[in-house]
Scaffold this motif. Structure first.
Motif, PDB file in Angstrom:
ATOM      1  N   ALA A 162       0.646   2.665   7.141  1.00 17.43           N
ATOM      2  CA  ALA A 162       0.021   3.449   8.197  1.00 17.43           C
ATOM      3  C   ALA A 162      -1.489   3.521   7.985  1.00 17.43           C
ATOM      4  CB  ALA A 162       0.600   4.865   8.210  1.00 17.43           C
ATOM      5  N   VAL A 163      -2.235   3.458   9.072  1.00 16.50           N
ATOM      6  CA  VAL A 163      -3.698   3.593   9.000  1.00 16.50           C
ATOM      7  C   VAL A 163      -4.006   5.083   9.093  1.00 16.50           C
ATOM      8  CG1 VAL A 163      -5.896   2.950  10.056  1.00 16.50           C
ATOM      9  CG2 VAL A 163      -3.980   1.340  10.076  1.00 16.50           C
ATOM     10  N   ASP A 164      -3.904   5.760   7.942  1.00 17.36           N
ATOM     11  CA  ASP A 164      -3.983   7.220   7.919  1.00 17.36           C
ATOM     12  C   ASP A 164      -5.141   7.754   7.067  1.00 17.36           C
ATOM     13  OD1 ASP A 164      -3.053   6.527   5.441  1.00 17.36           O
ATOM     14  OD2 ASP A 164      -1.104   7.522   5.636  1.00 17.36           O
ATOM     15  N   GLY A 165      -5.917   6.860   6.454  1.00 17.16           N
ATOM     16  CA  GLY A 165      -7.041   7.313   5.650  1.00 17.16           C
ATOM     17  C   GLY A 165      -6.663   7.902   4.311  1.00 17.16           C
ATOM     18  N   ILE A 166      -5.417   7.697   3.879  1.00 14.16           N
ATOM     19  CA  ILE A 166      -4.940   8.236   2.604  1.00 14.16           C
ATOM     20  C   ILE A 166      -4.659   7.077   1.651  1.00 14.16           C
ATOM     21  CG2 ILE A 166      -3.118   9.563   1.459  1.00 14.16           C
ATOM     22  CD1 ILE A 166      -2.787  11.068   4.131  1.00 14.16           C
ATOM     23  N   TYR A 167      -5.268   7.121   0.479  1.00 18.82           N
ATOM     24  CA  TYR A 167      -5.156   6.032  -0.493  1.00 18.82           C
ATOM     25  C   TYR A 167      -3.834   6.154  -1.251  1.00 18.82           C
ATOM     26  CZ  TYR A 167      -6.911   2.490  -3.765  1.00 18.82           C
ATOM     27  OH  TYR A 167      -7.094   1.345  -4.486  1.00 18.82           O
ATOM     28  N   GLY A 168      -2.868   5.317  -0.875  1.00 21.34           N
ATOM     29  CA  GLY A 168      -1.576   5.295  -1.549  1.00 21.34           C
ATOM     30  C   GLY A 168      -1.335   3.953  -2.221  1.00 21.34           C
ATOM     31  N   SER A 169      -0.108   3.733  -2.680  1.00 25.54           N
ATOM     32  CA  SER A 169       0.213   2.519  -3.427  1.00 25.54           C
ATOM     33  C   SER A 169       0.090   1.266  -2.564  1.00 25.54           C
ATOM     34  CB  SER A 169       1.623   2.622  -4.019  1.00 25.54           C
ATOM     35  OG  SER A 169       2.577   2.848  -3.005  1.00 25.54           O
ATOM     36  N   ARG A 170       0.417   1.378  -1.266  1.00 22.36           N
ATOM     37  CA  ARG A 170       0.291   0.217  -0.383  1.00 22.36           C
ATOM     38  C   ARG A 170      -1.172  -0.169  -0.174  1.00 22.36           C
ATOM     39  NH1 ARG A 170       4.648   0.614   4.631  1.00 22.36           N
ATOM     40  NH2 ARG A 170       6.540   0.628   3.368  1.00 22.36           N
ATOM     41  N   THR A 171      -2.018   0.849  -0.049  1.00 20.46           N
ATOM     42  CA  THR A 171      -3.448   0.583   0.099  1.00 20.46           C
ATOM     43  C   THR A 171      -3.989  -0.082  -1.166  1.00 20.46           C
ATOM     44  OG1 THR A 171      -3.669   2.501   1.555  1.00 20.46           O
ATOM     45  CG2 THR A 171      -5.699   1.607   0.623  1.00 20.46           C
ATOM     46  N   TYR A 172      -3.594   0.444  -2.314  1.00 21.88           N
ATOM     47  CA  TYR A 172      -4.033  -0.145  -3.588  1.00 21.88           C
ATOM     48  C   TYR A 172      -3.624  -1.611  -3.672  1.00 21.88           C
ATOM     49  CZ  TYR A 172      -4.129  -1.301  -8.539  1.00 21.88           C
ATOM     50  OH  TYR A 172      -4.353  -1.926  -9.734  1.00 21.88           O
ATOM     51  N   SER A 173      -2.374  -1.904  -3.324  1.00 17.11           N
ATOM     52  CA  SER A 173      -1.879  -3.277  -3.387  1.00 17.11           C
ATOM     53  C   SER A 173      -2.659  -4.190  -2.448  1.00 17.11           C
ATOM     54  CB  SER A 173      -0.389  -3.299  -3.024  1.00 17.11           C
ATOM     55  OG  SER A 173       0.112  -4.622  -3.050  1.00 17.11           O
ATOM     56  N   ALA A 174      -2.943  -3.688  -1.241  1.00 15.60           N
ATOM     57  CA  ALA A 174      -3.693  -4.480  -0.262  1.00 15.60           C
ATOM     58  C   ALA A 174      -5.128  -4.731  -0.728  1.00 15.60           C
ATOM     59  CB  ALA A 174      -3.689  -3.769   1.091  1.00 15.60           C
ATOM     60  N   VAL A 175      -5.773  -3.695  -1.267  1.00 17.97           N
ATOM     61  CA  VAL A 175      -7.152  -3.832  -1.740  1.00 17.97           C
ATOM     62  C   VAL A 175      -7.235  -4.853  -2.868  1.00 17.97           C
ATOM     63  CG1 VAL A 175      -9.059  -2.645  -2.904  1.00 17.97           C
ATOM     64  CG2 VAL A 175      -7.872  -1.530  -1.013  1.00 17.97           C
ATOM     65  N   THR A 176      -6.319  -4.769  -3.828  1.00 15.47           N
ATOM     66  CA  THR A 176      -6.367  -5.702  -4.969  1.00 15.47           C
ATOM     67  C   THR A 176      -6.102  -7.146  -4.511  1.00 15.47           C
ATOM     68  OG1 THR A 176      -4.047  -5.154  -5.486  1.00 15.47           O
ATOM     69  CG2 THR A 176      -5.770  -3.991  -6.720  1.00 15.47           C
ATOM     70  N   LYS A 177      -5.202  -7.325  -3.539  1.00 14.52           N
ATOM     71  CA  LYS A 177      -4.959  -8.671  -3.009  1.00 14.52           C
ATOM     72  C   LYS A 177      -6.205  -9.217  -2.325  1.00 14.52           C
ATOM     73  CE  LYS A 177       0.037  -8.202  -2.230  1.00 14.52           C
ATOM     74  NZ  LYS A 177       1.106  -8.054  -1.190  1.00 14.52           N
ATOM     75  N   PHE A 178      -6.854  -8.352  -1.562  1.00 15.30           N
ATOM     76  CA  PHE A 178      -8.077  -8.751  -0.871  1.00 15.30           C
ATOM     77  C   PHE A 178      -9.168  -9.106  -1.883  1.00 15.30           C
ATOM     78  CE2 PHE A 178     -12.282  -7.587   0.774  1.00 15.30           C
ATOM     79  CZ  PHE A 178     -12.345  -8.391   1.906  1.00 15.30           C
ATOM     80  N   GLN A 179      -9.318  -8.277  -2.915  1.00 16.30           N
ATOM     81  CA  GLN A 179     -10.336  -8.531  -3.933  1.00 16.30           C
ATOM     82  C   GLN A 179     -10.071  -9.853  -4.655  1.00 16.30           C
ATOM     83  OE1 GLN A 179      -9.808  -4.802  -6.034  1.00 16.30           O
ATOM     84  NE2 GLN A 179     -11.724  -3.970  -5.220  1.00 16.30           N
ATOM     85  N   ARG A 180      -8.817 -10.091  -4.989  1.00 16.46           N
ATOM     86  CA  ARG A 180      -8.458 -11.327  -5.694  1.00 16.46           C
ATOM     87  C   ARG A 180      -8.744 -12.548  -4.823  1.00 16.46           C
ATOM     88  NH1 ARG A 180      -3.847  -9.755  -6.807  1.00 16.46           N
ATOM     89  NH2 ARG A 180      -4.303  -8.853  -8.837  1.00 16.46           N
TER      90      ARG A 180
END
Length: 295
Positions: free
Chosen positions: A122-140
């Protein structure tokens, strides 16, 4: 004849009332055939604890029913397969607090990541485990430092323009004591260890900080806390409960160097832990309901 009709009418009314009462009684229960986000949350909890082997699909079917029955028997509950208040409590499922940590930066990042196929939540502005996973994939994928932090370089790569003086909801690396680190660590303490003795709350925070320093774990507080399946409070949403002042105090004490565990990197509650792997760790310390291990 009138008497018979009256009796029949009363029987019909009584049956209707009985059905209505049954519906009201079980309105809050989840049972076979139910679907939705709460079913998915229950499946996640049961899977994390080793009861459920099926897919996390939000559908209450045969495998989930067997898992619920086994969980209820193990925890002294009525094994009826219905997930009512008592079973929810035993699973550690509570309503999420409305005071979640929202960030417009996180929300904008989620929109970008979702648009590019990295993020599915969900695009809710809350940093959860899914957001963390997406950010790290993007960074990699983009040759950035893979730490889960939406810092200046990651913002630029995402095309996010931050206004001068605006703070972001991130955690600094290597456990440096910043306001955001205190907030995030307090949330983890409250979600994982509220009700534990104070020294036990500091100990839980210390384990998180010890993982930050350990090369086997992510090198930021956010990375450690939101590492997939690392902490139950992240999986069931309890990390978003509003931390009390004691949680903040424990976070500050841990960040300032107090480590009651002497370097432990694992902890678990022996009454609830179902992971076979965690039982292979050598117990080096016991505080409250938690056992700690250094390796």
């Amino acid at each position: 004849m009138k008497t018979k009709k009256r009796i029949l009418f009363l029987l019909v009314v009584s049956v209707f009332i009985s059905i209505l009462l049954i519906d009201l009684t079980y309105a809050a229960s989840i049972s076979w055939g139910a679907r939705g986000s709460e079913v998915r949350l229950i499946q996640t909890k049961l899977k994390n604890w080793g009861y459920y082997k099926g897919n996390i699909d939000g559908i209450y079917g045969k495998q989930m029913y067997g898992a619920v029955i086994n969980f209820q028997r193990k925890n002294g509950l009525t094994p009826d397969g219905k997930i009512g208040n008592k079973t929810r409590q035993a699973l550690g499922i509570h309503k999420k607090s409305s005071t979640t940590k929202y960030s417009s930066i996180i929300q904008e990042a989620q929109k970008k990541l979702k648009q590019w196929g990295y993020y599915t939540g969900a695009v809710d502005g809350i940093y959860g485990s899914r957001t963390y996973s997406a950010v790290t994939k993007f960074q990699r994928k983009n040759g950035l430092k893979v730490d889960g932090i939406i810092g200046a370089n990651t913002k630029r790569a995402l095309g996010i323009q931050q206004k001068q003086g605006t703070s972001t909801y991130t955690a600094t690396s290597r456990g440096v004591s910043k306001n955001n680190d205190v907030q995030l660590l307090a949330m983890a303490i409250h979600g994982e260890a509220r009700g534990e003795p104070y020294v036990g709350q500091v100990a839980v925070a210390s384990v998180i900080l010890n993982r930050v320093k350990n090369p086997s774990f992510p090198n930021s507080i956010a990375g450690v806390i939101f590492q997939p399946r690392a902490f139950t409070a992240v999986d069931d949403g309890q990390i978003y409960l509003n931390p009390n002042e004691q949680s903040y105090k424990a976070a500050r004490d841990a960040l300032n160097g107090w480590d009651p565990t002497g370097g432990a990197i694992y902890y678990w509650n022996p009454a609830k832990a179902t992971s076979k792997w965690i039982w292979t760790r050598e117990v080096t310390l016991k505080i409250g309901k938690h056992w700690f291990a250094h390796q």
